[in-house]
Write an enzyme that holds these catalytic residues in place. Structure first.
Site, short mmCIF file in Angstrom:
data_model
loop_
_atom_site.label_atom_id
_atom_site.label_comp_id
_atom_site.label_asym_id
_atom_site.label_seq_id
_atom_site.Cartn_x
_atom_site.Cartn_y
_atom_site.Cartn_z
N GLU A 152 45.43 42.44 48.24
CA GLU A 152 44.01 42.13 48.03
C GLU A 152 43.40 43.20 47.14
OE1 GLU A 152 39.74 41.89 50.41
OE2 GLU A 152 41.61 41.63 51.53
N GLU A 157 32.27 44.15 46.48
CA GLU A 157 32.07 43.88 47.90
C GLU A 157 30.90 44.73 48.39
OE1 GLU A 157 34.47 43.46 52.13
OE2 GLU A 157 35.21 44.90 50.64
#
Length: 263
Positions: A152, A157
């Site tokens: 990932e 974010e």
């Protein structure tokens, strides 16, 4: 002094070096900056919801399709993901671990094609983001493994604070994170990740930029050859804290561009 024959040989060698062919690969556009220009164009590059469905690890359930654009809006060349409080969801909890209670209807999309860094090609992924930072909001722009998790990489974010997190997950416990201050006024700022294979042809170097300034370099162990989904989503609670926001939250993205270089 060098003989006439030696001088001639050196001249031929120099000429050969200067004129040796070098393969230069032009960048191939995978997702153009026009992909949010209208729904028809959008649907040729992107798909609704997560690749696996509507639920993930937060308190928002993703809702949207080609005829339902309440939470996934494309207008003025901008994607807007909109989260609103909901009541009596069915089922009442997320179907994904850790199965939190659902309190919001929201939006997520993913690219129809995966990106795969190999020994002969790399990718540049960029866009401009207006991300909410209110406590309990959890917008993201990430790449997740097509086959299993991890790998990932999180290009954007935001976990309910005035920071963007650049993350690379090599395992669930071996994680590199770099926090960069993010404005709270919902202004647009550019994020970019450049992914290239390391000389070992196993690991991927990831250079992260904000507003065209290099912020950090991270390395994905064994990421070469791993197909990755590109996902844009607006979650709530979870890593952003509880309770989630009391009202409507909007996350906007524009000028998204994905290019591939190499063979």
């Amino acid at each position: 002094m060098l003989s006439r024959h030696i001088k001639a040989a050196l001249a031929l060698t120099a000429a050969a070096i200067c004129w040796s062919p070098v393969t230069v690969y032009a960048a191939t556009t995978v997702i153009p900056t026009t992909s949010f220009s209208d729904y028809s164009t959008f649907e040729s590059f992107w798909a609704y919801l997560y690749p696996w469905g509507s639920d993930h690890n937060g308190s928002a359930r993703m809702v949207g399709n080609s005829t339902d654009h309440i939470h996934i809006v494309v207008a003025s060349s901008t994607l807007s993901l909109i989260a609103t409080p909901t009541s009596n969801p069915s089922p009442p909890t997320s179907t994904a671990n850790p199965n939190p209670a659902i309190h919001y209807a929201s939006g997520a999309i993913h690219a129809q094609s995966q990106i795969t860094v190999t020994s002969t090609n790399g990718y540049t992924i960029s866009g401009e983001f207006s991300a909410p930072t209110t406590f309990g909001t959890w917008p993201a722009f990430c790449s997740l493994s097509f086959n299993s998790w991890p790998p990932e990489t999180d290009i954007g974010e935001w976990k309910g604070t005035a920071n963007n997190w650049f993350n690379t997950f090599n395992t669930s416990s071996i994680v590199k994170s770099t926090l960069v201050s993010w404005p709270t006024d919902l202004s647009f700022h550019a994020l970019k990740a450049v992914l290239t294979a390391e000389p070992d042809n196993a690991d991927v170097r990831i250079d992260f930029y904000m507003d065209n300034v290099l912020q950090t370099t991270q390395f994905g162990q064994g990421f070469v050859g791993q197909p990755l989904w590109l996902i844009i989503n607006l979650q709530a609670s979870g890593s952003a804290g509880s309770p989630g926001p009391p009202g409507t939250t909007t996350y906007k993205v524009r000028n998204m561009l994905v290019t591939r270089t190499g063979s």
